[in-house]
Write a protein that holds these residues in place. Structure first.
Motif, PDB file in Angstrom:
ATOM      1  N   PRO A 298      40.524  45.333  33.593  1.00  0.00           N
ATOM      2  CA  PRO A 298      41.444  45.414  34.737  1.00  0.00           C
ATOM      3  C   PRO A 298      40.926  44.703  35.971  1.00  0.00           C
ATOM      4  CG  PRO A 298      40.219  47.464  34.511  1.00  0.00           C
ATOM      5  CD  PRO A 298      39.806  46.605  33.349  1.00  0.00           C
ATOM      6  N   LEU A 299      41.863  44.131  36.731  1.00  0.00           N
ATOM      7  CA  LEU A 299      41.591  43.599  38.073  1.00  0.00           C
ATOM      8  C   LEU A 299      40.507  42.537  38.085  1.00  0.00           C
ATOM      9  CD1 LEU A 299      41.718  47.021  39.947  1.00  0.00           C
ATOM     10  CD2 LEU A 299      43.533  45.333  39.776  1.00  0.00           C
ATOM     11  N   ASN A 300      40.461  41.734  37.043  1.00  0.00           N
ATOM     12  CA  ASN A 300      39.477  40.667  36.971  1.00  0.00           C
ATOM     13  C   ASN A 300      40.060  39.408  37.592  1.00  0.00           C
ATOM     14  OD1 ASN A 300      37.373  39.018  36.344  1.00  0.00           O
ATOM     15  ND2 ASN A 300      37.725  38.981  34.139  1.00  0.00           N
ATOM     16  N   ASP A 301      39.643  39.082  38.829  1.00  0.00           N
ATOM     17  CA  ASP A 301      40.185  37.891  39.484  1.00  0.00           C
ATOM     18  C   ASP A 301      39.095  36.978  40.057  1.00  0.00           C
ATOM     19  OD1 ASP A 301      39.324  39.439  41.585  1.00  0.00           O
ATOM     20  OD2 ASP A 301      41.086  39.064  42.842  1.00  0.00           O
ATOM     21  N   LEU A 302      37.846  37.249  39.690  1.00  0.00           N
ATOM     22  CA  LEU A 302      36.750  36.388  40.137  1.00  0.00           C
ATOM     23  C   LEU A 302      36.030  35.852  38.902  1.00  0.00           C
ATOM     24  CD1 LEU A 302      35.340  38.546  43.084  1.00  0.00           C
ATOM     25  CD2 LEU A 302      36.723  36.461  43.245  1.00  0.00           C
ATOM     26  N   PRO A 303      36.557  34.799  38.300  1.00  0.00           N
ATOM     27  CA  PRO A 303      35.997  34.306  37.033  1.00  0.00           C
ATOM     28  C   PRO A 303      34.574  33.798  37.210  1.00  0.00           C
ATOM     29  CG  PRO A 303      37.572  32.739  37.934  1.00  0.00           C
ATOM     30  CD  PRO A 303      37.694  33.977  38.767  1.00  0.00           C
TER      31      PRO A 303
END
Length: 442
Positions: A298-303
C-alpha cells in the motif's frame, strides 16, 4: 518422591504450553465493524461461544450465562489478517542465528517448508498481536533460485500451536530480484519458471508428486536426463501445476504482471496470486478479467527500483475500482501498521484526483479479503457467524493512527498484550532513582 516431582514438573510444563480454553463472552455497547466491507454499526453487540462468532450487529441478544464485556462506546473489529510477512521467522534481523527467512545456500528451494521453523514465541509476533493482528500468511524470502519455498498460515495466539495451514502456498520471485536469481535478465526468469512448472507437470504425469516423496520410494518414476530441478523440488511444484496449491508471484512492473498472467494460458490450472504489484493500476482491467487477486504493497509512491517507476498512492484504489480483488500485503516491516495504511487509503478518497477505498472496504482489505485470498475466508477474517472468535477491542476508530488496542481474542481466548516494548515503556515511563541504565546517568 523424586518421580512425583518429575511428573508434577512435566504436567506444569505441558500446561504452560497448552492452548487455553475458549470462553463464551459478549461485547456490548460497541461500534461494531463486521469486516466484510460494510459500514460500522453503532451500539452493536458481538457474541462468541465455543471459540466462534455466533452473532454480531445491532439488536443482538446476549444469551443467559454469557460473560458480558461492556465496551462503553469503544470499537470492535475482527482480528487483522496480514499477508505475506515474515512473522515467526526471525527475532533480530541483523543476527543470522535468529533469522530463518533465508536459505541461500540450501540445495533445495521449492521443497522448503517454513512451517517447521515458525517460532510462536517470536518477539515480533507478540508485538503484532498487541497491535490487533491475529492471523498471518508467512512467506519465505530468499533461496538460491527464483523459488523461495512454501509459506504457512499462522495464528498469533500465545500458545505453542501457531500453524493453521502448512504448505499453504508456493512463493516465487519474478521481476528484478527473480532476474538476479535466474542468472540475469527477465528472459532467464521466464525460462526458469516455465521449465520448473513443466518438469513438475511431467513428474505428475509419470505418477510422482509431493506427499508421496518419490525420492524415498522403490520404483519411483523415472525423470528425463535433462531435468534441471532435483526430484524433491519438482515434486513440491506438482500441487502448483495441478491447482491444489496457490502460486504467489512477487511482481512489480506492469510488463512483469502481464508475463505472470500469461502463465495461466500454458498452465490453466494455476491458482495465481500476485504480490507487490506496484504498477498494478496500469493493467487493472487485465487483472480483473483474469480473476487474479493481489496482495498489494500500500501507498508505495517513492520508487527505489526501475520496476516501480509507475508507483502511485492511488494504485490500490484504481485496481479496486476496476474490479480487482485487492488485499493489503507484503508487510515485512511492522505488520501492526496495517490499520494506518488502510486509514490512509480512506483519506485518499478526500483528495481531488486521488483514488482510495471507503472505510468498510479499507478495513476488509486487512481482514476478510486477505482471509479469502488465503482460502480461509470461511474460517476467519470477519465477525460473520461461524467465523473464529478473533475479536479486537479498540479505544477508537481502528483506522485512525491515534487509536490503540485494548483487548485481543483469538479463537475466543483472550490474549496477553505484554511484550518487551511494553515492558520497557513501563519500566522507564516514571523511573525511580537508580533504575535508569548507565547511559542515562550524568
Amino acid at each position: 518422591m523424586i518421580a512425583r516431582r518429575l511428573i508434577a514438573a512435566a504436567l506444569l510444563a505441558s500446561a504452560a504450553t497448552a492452548p487455553a480454553l475458549a470462553q463464551d463472552f459478549a461485547v456490548t455497547n460497541a461500534t461494531v465493524a463486521i469486516g466484510d466491507g460494510s459500514a460500522p454499526i453503532a451500539n452493536g453487540t458481538v457474541v462468541v461461544r465455543g471459540g466462534k462468532v455466533v452473532a454480531a450487529g445491532a439488536g443482538v441478544a446476549v444469551p443467559a450465562g454469557v460473560r458480558v464485556i461492556d465496551a462503553q462506546g469503544k470499537w470492535v473489529t475482527p482480528g487483522l489478517v496480514v499477508a505475506v510477512t515474515d512473522l515467526g521467522l526471525r527475532d533480530v534481523e541483523a543476527v543470522d542465528d535468529s533469522n530463518d527467512t533465508e536459505a541461500g545456500k540450501s540445495a533445495f528451494s521449492a521443497a522448503l517448508d517454513i512451517a517447521a521453523a515458525i517460532n510462536p514465541d517470536d518477539m515480533p509476533i507478540q508485538i503484532s498481536r498487541a497491535g490487533g493482528v491475529t492471523r498471518a500468511a508467512v512467506a519465505p524470502l530468499d533461496t538460491g533460485t527464483i523459488f523461495a519455498g512454501q509459506g504457512a498460515v499462522i495464528d498469533l495466539g500465545a500458545d505453542s500451536d501457531a500453524v493453521t495451514a502448512a504448505r499453504a502456498f508456493q512463493y516465487v520471485e519474478l521481476g528484478e530480484q527473480g532476474s538476479r536469481k535466474a542468472g540475469g535478465g527477465r528472459v532467464a526468469v521466464q525460462a526458469a519458471l516455465r521449465n520448473a512448472l513443466a518438469e513438475a507437470r511431467e513428474l505428475a504425469r509419470r505418477g510422482g508428486g509431493q506427499g508421496a516423496d518419490p525420492r524415498l520410494q522403490d520404483g519411483a518414476p523415472e525423470r528425463p536426463g535433462d531435468a534441471l530441478l532435483n526430484r524433491f523440488d519438482a515434486a513440491a511444484l506438482v500441487p502448483v501445476v495441478q491447482g491444489r496449491q496457490p502460486l504467489y508471484a512477487h511482481v512489480e512492473r506492469a510488463a512483469d504482471i502481464r508475463m505472470a498472467l500469461n502463465l495461466k494460458r500454458e498452465f490453466p490450472a494455476l491458482k495465481l496470486v500476485l504480490v507487490g504489484v506496484t504498477e498494478g493500476w496500469m493493467v487493472a482491467k487485465e487483472l480483473a478479467a483474469a480473476g487474479v487477486p493481489v496482495f498489494a504493497t500500500p501507498l508505495n509512491d517513492l520508487p527505489d527500483r526501475f520496476e516501480q517507476i509507475g508507483a502511485t498512492q492511488s494504485n490500490v484504489g484504481r485496481m479496486a475500482a476496476a474490479g480487482v480483488k485487492v488485499a493489503l500485503g507484503a508487510f515485512f516491516d511492522q505488520p501492526r501498521y496495517a490499520p494506518q495504511y488502510a486509514g490512509n487509503l480512506v483519506a485518499l478518497t478526500r483528495l481531488p484526483g486521488a483514488s482510495g477505498l471507503d472505510w468498510g472496504r479499507a478495513l476488509a482489505a486487512i481482514t476478510s479479503v486477505p482471509a479469502e485470498v488465503l482460502g480461509q475466508g470461511d474460517r476467519f477474517g470477519s465477525l460473520k457467524p461461524g467465523r473464529a472468535g478473533d475479536v479486537v477491542i479498540w479505544d477508537g476508530d481502528p483506522l485512525e493512527a491515534s487509536s490503540g488496542v485494548l483487548r485481543v481474542f483469538i479463537d475466543g481466548v483472550e490474549q496477553p498484550l505484554a511484550n518487551h516494548e511494553t515492558r520497557l515503556r513501563d519500566r522507564y515511563k516514571v523511573p525511580t532513582e537508580g533504575s535508569l541504565p548507565k547511559a542515562y546517568e550524568w
